[in-house]
Design an enzyme around this catalytic site. Structure first.
Site, short mmCIF file in Angstrom:
data_model
loop_
_atom_site.label_atom_id
_atom_site.label_comp_id
_atom_site.label_asym_id
_atom_site.label_seq_id
_atom_site.Cartn_x
_atom_site.Cartn_y
_atom_site.Cartn_z
N CYS A 14 -2.95 8.78 -4.10
CA CYS A 14 -3.52 8.75 -2.84
C CYS A 14 -4.12 10.29 -2.64
O CYS A 14 -3.91 11.18 -2.84
CB CYS A 14 -2.36 8.70 -1.80
SG CYS A 14 -2.94 8.84 -0.29
N ASN A 15 -5.54 9.69 -2.51
CA ASN A 15 -6.61 11.17 -2.16
C ASN A 15 -5.92 11.69 -1.01
O ASN A 15 -6.21 12.93 -1.09
CB ASN A 15 -7.92 10.53 -2.14
CG ASN A 15 -8.38 9.82 -3.66
OD1 ASN A 15 -9.13 10.87 -4.42
ND2 ASN A 15 -8.13 8.68 -3.72
N THR A 16 -5.80 10.73 -0.07
CA THR A 16 -5.46 11.59 1.44
C THR A 16 -4.56 12.72 1.45
O THR A 16 -4.47 13.86 2.00
CB THR A 16 -5.18 10.25 2.58
OG1 THR A 16 -6.45 9.63 2.24
CG2 THR A 16 -5.40 11.05 3.90
N CYS A 32 -10.60 6.77 -2.44
CA CYS A 32 -9.02 6.34 -1.68
C CYS A 32 -8.79 5.16 -2.63
O CYS A 32 -9.74 4.34 -3.17
CB CYS A 32 -9.77 5.72 -0.45
SG CYS A 32 -8.34 4.58 0.01
N THR A 33 -7.60 5.28 -3.15
CA THR A 33 -7.15 4.47 -4.06
C THR A 33 -7.05 2.80 -3.73
O THR A 33 -7.09 2.06 -4.55
CB THR A 33 -5.68 4.74 -4.50
OG1 THR A 33 -4.90 4.83 -3.41
CG2 THR A 33 -5.66 6.09 -5.60
N HIS A 34 -7.28 2.57 -2.46
CA HIS A 34 -7.34 0.96 -1.90
C HIS A 34 -8.52 0.45 -2.43
O HIS A 34 -8.79 -0.55 -2.61
CB HIS A 34 -7.25 1.06 -0.46
CG HIS A 34 -6.06 1.28 0.13
ND1 HIS A 34 -5.14 2.34 0.04
CD2 HIS A 34 -4.68 0.40 0.77
CE1 HIS A 34 -3.91 2.33 0.67
NE2 HIS A 34 -3.77 0.95 0.84
N GLY A 48 -5.51 7.63 6.84
CA GLY A 48 -6.84 8.33 7.00
C GLY A 48 -6.83 9.29 8.17
O GLY A 48 -7.88 9.98 8.28
N ASP A 84 1.98 6.31 -2.57
CA ASP A 84 0.68 6.11 -1.90
C ASP A 84 1.18 5.73 -0.42
O ASP A 84 2.23 5.40 -0.13
CB ASP A 84 0.13 4.76 -2.36
CG ASP A 84 -1.31 4.73 -1.34
OD1 ASP A 84 -1.89 5.74 -0.90
OD2 ASP A 84 -2.02 3.65 -1.51
N SER A 85 0.36 5.84 0.56
CA SER A 85 0.64 5.40 1.92
C SER A 85 1.08 3.91 1.95
O SER A 85 1.43 3.40 2.89
CB SER A 85 -0.47 5.70 2.78
OG SER A 85 -1.59 5.28 2.39
#
Ligand code: DGL
Length: 296
Positions: free
Chosen positions: A83-85, A198-200, A52, A19-20
């Site tokens: 991570c979706n982005t 968004c995984t966050h 994002g 992920d980011s």
């Protein structure tokens, strides 16, 4: 006939979760449940975070470079892009560059939300990048034709979630401001499902529920992603975990592209998730990619 399936009847898989930042921990938690025998490497490109609002081309170039360095150094059996982005943009690029490596992506859970919605009014809460992607539009066309889909891009929520995991007090006013556009009341017909794309965002857990003007189902794709990864690993020849087996969960490594060590609150949060900070010893993860400045 020769088979490409790997013979791995007794060894445990190595899973790279990417992920980011820290949002991928929500997916990692489900992967640990599905595959408690696995060795985990959690890699965060935190010097790029938040991604994002990065322009697509620069983000693709950077993520491709970071991914190549990570795969070369860690030789995973599977990569989970938590991570979706990144997934809605660069998954085909990752797959083309690493044809031997299976990838599982994370994309907005629009299909299950549309199926479960009774009011047929659903919201998708995501980064501005994910909201703008063609991929997201195609999911809406394909799976949510009978729904009104309200896309809500938030530039701040991922950072607010990270602040909380790093020990900060939840900033209720700021979080409420980001989530309020998800709630639509159209003459009594109300939003009943909000896709956490968004995984966050699942890191904010009960804060989201507490600040909601009415009860909705928050749709978190993490369990489905873990099931998919489990399935692909089984196909590769890694035997499925049986719940009667008691595995001691091995402590995995948490790598950060910035090299910055976690503060005590984050170190505790990682330890709770069976992860410990590891210093990245390869070349700088972002050395071969266009930097953040170029993206702005
Ligand atoms: N966790 C990421 C996602 O699922 C993005 C967070 C960010 O860098 O903005 O989209």
């Amino acid at each position: 006939m020769a088979t490409l399936k790997r013979i791995a009847m007794s060894s445990a898989p190595k899973i790279l979760v990417f992920d980011s930042g820290l949002g991928g921990l929500t997916v990692h938690a489900e992967l640990v449940k599905a595959r408690p025998d696995a060795s985990f490497i959690y890699a965060a490109d935190d010097s790029a975070f938040p991604i994002g609002e990065w322009p697509g081309r620069q983000l693709t170039v950077r993520m491709a470079g970071v991914m190549a360095a990570l795969i070369a150094a860690t030789t995973p059996d599977i990569v989970v892009i938590a991570c979706n982005t990144a997934s809605t943009l660069a998954l085909p690029v990752f797959r083309a560059a690493h044809p031997q490596t299976p990838f599982v992506g994370t994309v907005p859970a629009i299909k299950p939300a549309a199926l479960a919605s009774r009011s047929k009014l659903i919201s998708v809460l995501a980064t501005p990048g994910t909201v703008a992607r063609d991929y997201t539009q195609s999911l809406i066309r394909e799976f949510a034709g009978d729904c009104s889909v309200n896309l809500v891009g938030s530039a701040r929520l991922a950072s607010l979630a990270e602040d909380q995991l790093k020990g900060g007090m939840p900033d209720d006013a700021a979080i409420a401001q980001e989530i309020m556009p998800c709630f639509i009341d159209d003459h009594g017909r109300r939003t009943d499902h909000v896709v956490l794309a968004c995984t966050h965002y699942p890191l904010l857990g009960e804060t989201l529920e507490r600040l909601s003007p009415w009860r909705v189902d928050w749709v978190d794709p993490a369990p489905a992603i873990a099931r998919r990864a489990d399935h692909l690993l089984t196909e590769q020849g890694f035997p499925r975990h049986r719940h009667s087996d008691h595995h001691k969960i091995e402590t995995g490594q948490a790598l950060f592209s910035s090299g910055a060590a976690p503060n005590p609150a984050l170190a505790r949060a990682l330890a709770k998730r069976h992860l410990e900070f590891a210093v990245w010893s390869g070349p700088p993860l972002d050395s071969c990619t266009e930097g953040r400045d170029a993206a702005q």
